[in-house]
Design a protein around this motif. Structure first.
Motif, short mmCIF file in Angstrom:
data_model
loop_
_atom_site.label_atom_id
_atom_site.label_comp_id
_atom_site.label_asym_id
_atom_site.label_seq_id
_atom_site.Cartn_x
_atom_site.Cartn_y
_atom_site.Cartn_z
N PRO A 286 0.71 -1.20 -0.23
CA PRO A 286 -0.09 0.04 -0.01
C PRO A 286 0.79 1.25 -0.05
O PRO A 286 1.84 1.28 0.76
CB PRO A 286 -0.91 -0.16 1.32
CG PRO A 286 -1.01 -1.64 1.69
CD PRO A 286 0.42 -1.95 1.03
N HIS A 287 0.48 2.24 -0.66
CA HIS A 287 1.09 3.53 -0.94
C HIS A 287 0.43 4.80 -0.01
O HIS A 287 1.12 5.66 0.36
CB HIS A 287 1.35 4.06 -2.40
CG HIS A 287 0.23 3.98 -3.05
ND1 HIS A 287 -0.89 4.93 -2.88
CD2 HIS A 287 -0.46 3.14 -3.91
CE1 HIS A 287 -1.89 4.52 -3.80
NE2 HIS A 287 -1.51 3.70 -4.44
N GLY A 288 -0.67 4.50 0.33
CA GLY A 288 -1.31 5.48 1.38
C GLY A 288 -1.74 6.92 0.53
O GLY A 288 -2.13 7.78 1.46
N LYS A 289 -1.75 6.97 -0.78
CA LYS A 289 -1.80 8.00 -1.40
C LYS A 289 -3.45 8.29 -1.95
O LYS A 289 -3.88 7.04 -2.23
CB LYS A 289 -1.09 8.28 -2.72
CG LYS A 289 0.41 8.33 -2.32
CD LYS A 289 0.93 9.59 -1.44
CE LYS A 289 2.44 9.29 -1.23
NZ LYS A 289 3.01 10.31 -0.22
N THR A 290 -4.16 9.16 -2.11
CA THR A 290 -5.19 9.41 -2.35
C THR A 290 -5.67 10.44 -3.50
O THR A 290 -6.64 10.66 -4.01
CB THR A 290 -6.48 9.68 -1.10
OG1 THR A 290 -5.89 10.84 -0.43
CG2 THR A 290 -6.32 8.35 -0.42
N ALA A 291 -4.66 11.23 -3.69
CA ALA A 291 -4.86 12.25 -4.72
C ALA A 291 -3.40 12.75 -5.22
O ALA A 291 -2.42 12.66 -4.51
CB ALA A 291 -5.53 13.38 -3.95
N ILE A 292 -3.29 13.69 -6.11
CA ILE A 292 -2.33 14.12 -6.74
C ILE A 292 -1.62 15.11 -5.72
O ILE A 292 -2.39 16.01 -5.00
CB ILE A 292 -2.63 14.91 -8.02
CG1 ILE A 292 -3.12 14.03 -8.92
CG2 ILE A 292 -1.24 15.63 -8.67
CD1 ILE A 292 -3.61 14.35 -10.53
N THR A 293 -0.30 15.14 -5.57
CA THR A 293 0.42 16.12 -4.82
C THR A 293 1.64 16.60 -5.55
O THR A 293 1.91 15.93 -6.54
CB THR A 293 0.97 15.38 -3.42
OG1 THR A 293 1.65 14.29 -3.67
CG2 THR A 293 -0.11 15.00 -2.62
N PHE A 294 1.81 17.78 -5.16
CA PHE A 294 2.91 18.34 -5.98
C PHE A 294 4.24 18.58 -5.07
O PHE A 294 4.02 18.68 -3.79
CB PHE A 294 2.77 19.76 -6.64
CG PHE A 294 1.58 19.81 -7.32
CD1 PHE A 294 1.91 19.41 -8.76
CD2 PHE A 294 0.07 19.80 -7.07
CE1 PHE A 294 0.60 19.23 -9.59
CE2 PHE A 294 -0.96 19.77 -7.92
CZ PHE A 294 -0.70 19.37 -9.14
#
Length: 129
Positions: free
Chosen positions: A114-122
């Motif tokens: 699992p990566h734990g990401k849910t949205a684009i980040t910069f």
């Protein structure tokens, strides 16, 4: 969609028809999409799992400058799905579209994790943390 990567079509990139070899373009796309996934997931251990139908629309010629656009469309538990568009930089003529490129986040042993990401980040926003 943001277009970050630009490539100049050179003689060594051409097929016998004197247009851009499709395999070269797919190599550029896979590399750009992998870099995008690495940056989004903040992990250098990722793999390409799936690439959907590839729609070649037009053929770039020697001297053309093309740009590759990538956007994240879905964050799975261990995966990231991207969409890609390639266009001519000068006239914005569409060259290729790919609706889904799926990358899987791996741990150091090479297993999906699992990566734990849910949205684009910069990156600039992450540096402020």
């Amino acid at each position: 969609m943001r277009f970050h990567t630009r490539k100049w079509v050179k003689p060594e990139d051409l097929n016998p028809n004197q247009s851009l070899f499709g395999g070269r373009l797919l190599q550029w796309i896979d590399e750009e999409a992998a870099l995008y996934a690495i940056i989004q997931l903040e992990n250098t251990h990722i793999v390409t799992k799936f690439i959907s139908e590839i729609n070649f629309i037009s053929s770039p010629k020697q001297g053309d400058i093309i740009e590759i656009g990538i956007v994240a469309t879905k964050f799975g538990t261990t995966s990231l799905t991207l969409r890609c568009e390639v266009r001519n930089k000068m006239d914005h003529q569409q060259i290729l579209t790919i609706d889904r490129l799926v990358f899987v986040n791996l741990n150091k042993e090479g297993m999906p994790t699992p990566h734990g990401k849910t949205a684009i980040t910069f990156v600039a926003d992450r540096l402020l943390r």
